[in-house]
Design a protein around this motif. Structure first.
Motif, PDB file in Angstrom:
ATOM      1  N   ALA A 160      51.465 -46.088  19.557  1.00 45.47           N
ATOM      2  CA  ALA A 160      52.669 -45.263  19.662  1.00 45.47           C
ATOM      3  C   ALA A 160      52.788 -44.315  18.466  1.00 45.47           C
ATOM      4  N   LEU A 161      52.543 -44.816  17.252  1.00 43.34           N
ATOM      5  CA  LEU A 161      52.618 -43.957  16.066  1.00 43.34           C
ATOM      6  C   LEU A 161      51.550 -42.870  16.108  1.00 43.34           C
ATOM      7  N   GLU A 162      50.373 -43.212  16.619  1.00 50.49           N
ATOM      8  CA  GLU A 162      49.317 -42.214  16.743  1.00 50.49           C
ATOM      9  C   GLU A 162      49.739 -41.083  17.679  1.00 50.49           C
ATOM     10  N   ASP A 168      53.523 -34.393  16.925  1.00 45.15           N
ATOM     11  CA  ASP A 168      54.028 -33.648  15.769  1.00 45.15           C
ATOM     12  C   ASP A 168      53.050 -32.535  15.390  1.00 45.15           C
ATOM     13  N   GLY A 169      51.755 -32.802  15.540  1.00 51.49           N
ATOM     14  CA  GLY A 169      50.758 -31.778  15.284  1.00 51.49           C
ATOM     15  C   GLY A 169      50.845 -30.611  16.251  1.00 51.49           C
ATOM     16  N   HIS A 170      51.424 -30.851  17.435  1.00 54.37           N
ATOM     17  CA  HIS A 170      51.645 -29.779  18.411  1.00 54.37           C
ATOM     18  C   HIS A 170      53.011 -29.113  18.227  1.00 54.37           C
ATOM     19  N   PHE A 189      56.158 -50.955  12.689  1.00 52.51           N
ATOM     20  CA  PHE A 189      56.556 -49.817  13.523  1.00 52.51           C
ATOM     21  C   PHE A 189      57.807 -49.155  12.955  1.00 52.51           C
ATOM     22  N   ARG A 190      58.805 -49.950  12.572  1.00 53.21           N
ATOM     23  CA  ARG A 190      60.036 -49.375  12.002  1.00 53.21           C
ATOM     24  C   ARG A 190      59.726 -48.609  10.722  1.00 53.21           C
ATOM     25  N   HIS A 191      58.911 -49.205   9.866  1.00 55.31           N
ATOM     26  CA  HIS A 191      58.566 -48.523   8.618  1.00 55.31           C
ATOM     27  C   HIS A 191      57.796 -47.234   8.891  1.00 55.31           C
ATOM     28  N   GLY A 192      56.938 -47.251   9.922  1.00 52.93           N
ATOM     29  CA  GLY A 192      56.197 -46.048  10.285  1.00 52.93           C
ATOM     30  C   GLY A 192      57.120 -44.922  10.718  1.00 52.93           C
ATOM     31  N   LEU A 193      58.156 -45.257  11.475  1.00 54.42           N
ATOM     32  CA  LEU A 193      59.126 -44.244  11.896  1.00 54.42           C
ATOM     33  C   LEU A 193      59.883 -43.688  10.700  1.00 54.42           C
ATOM     34  N   GLU A 194      60.287 -44.582   9.793  1.00 54.04           N
ATOM     35  CA  GLU A 194      61.039 -44.132   8.619  1.00 54.04           C
ATOM     36  C   GLU A 194      60.165 -43.288   7.692  1.00 54.04           C
TER      37      GLU A 194
END
Length: 290
Positions: A160-162, A168-170, A189-194
């Motif tokens: 999901a983060l990938e 975001d690159g688009h 996952f939460r830390h990745g979003l933050e």
């Protein structure tokens, strides 16, 4: 959709394939679609299995088109099960499927959807490979499915983060991202979003523990030997369910968010500010039945 493809025959076959997906008919495999289109199914087969074309460019155009049409209030991260009878499909295994509501023989696809009150469309997706597909016993199946050697099992939250990074690159970012407890209960996952500066609303398990608002971690003094001690709380955390019960029903509000097929959908919510693993912010917690 297929304008980035350089070769004319690829653009034509891509248009055939897309039209086949949109035409009426339940079965969306190559032969039934080709019959409805009045063409040889080998054209579709060759386009999807052996023709090389830039998937990323097509996905980017699809994502931008979906955002313009759906006008999403949120993006949804979720995974979907696709029931299968055999063992030859890539990634198929006995695993839990939300579609089936139980463990069954299926593939799992992880997706990021753009969603509004009236529409939803996937912006990106990944096939989840179970750990069984990394074993030597799966080597023949991997070759038959043409799974690259570099593609190995990765947790769903990482996929999901990938996808979020790819979008975001688009030039696409969500106003807010939502997901169920399968993702909300995962601290990575939460830390990745933050870390990516994304606003989110995630479902959490009632058994998860957190500290109440105002609790600050204490930094023990360094004795001069060994590694420096990490900050720690002086009090024990309480489960999220415990925080809600301690606040009391009078602390909550009944909210109605939309009209369902039978009646308005409403529930009782309590708003609390808690600290989960040191990195958790304000969340609504439902304390009554849906």
């Amino acid at each position: 959709m297929f304008a980035p493809l350089v070769r004319r025959d690829q653009r034509e076959k891509g248009a055939f394939y897309l039209r086949g997906l949109l035409l009426a008919g339940r079965r969306k495999s190559m032969q039934p679609m080709a019959e409805r289109l009045g063409i040889d199914h080998q054209q579709l087969q060759q386009f999807m299995t052996s023709s090389t074309w830039p998937v990323g460019d097509v996905r980017a155009r699809l994502a931008w088109r979906a955002v313009r049409v759906v006008r999403p209030q949120v993006w949804v991260v979720d995974d979907t099960g696709f029931p299968k009878d055999g063992t030859a499909s890539p990634g198929v295994a006995r695993q839990y499927s939300g579609t089936l509501g139980k463990v069954g023989n299926c593939q799992i696809g992880v997706s990021v959807h753009a969603a509004s009150d009236t529409a939803s469309c996937p912006l990106s997706w990944r096939l989840f490979l179970p750990t069984a597909w990394d074993t030597p016993k799966a080597a023949a199946r991997r070759r038959a499915c043409r799974i690259p050697d570099g593609e190995r099992h990765r947790p769903k939250w990482e996929l999901a983060l990938e996808m979020l990074d790819e979008l975001d690159g688009h030039g696409l970012r969500p106003a807010a991202l939502v997901a169920d407890t399968g993702y909300g209960a995962n601290a990575d996952f939460r830390h990745g979003l933050e870390d990516r500066g994304l606003a989110y609303v995630l479902q959490a398990k009632g058994e998860m523990t957190a500290h109440a608002e105002g609790c600050e971690p204490h930094q023990p003094a360094y004795g001069g030997l060994g590694p420096r001690p990490l900050p720690r709380y002086r009090t024990r955390p309480l489960s999220l369910r415990g925080h809600v019960l301690a606040a009391g029903r009078h602390h909550g509000r009944t909210l109605t968010w939309r009209k369902g097929s039978k009646a308005a959908m409403s529930s009782h919510f309590v708003l609390l500010h808690v600290s989960l693993a040191g990195r958790f912010s304000i969340r609504w917690m439902r304390s009554g039945p849906a």
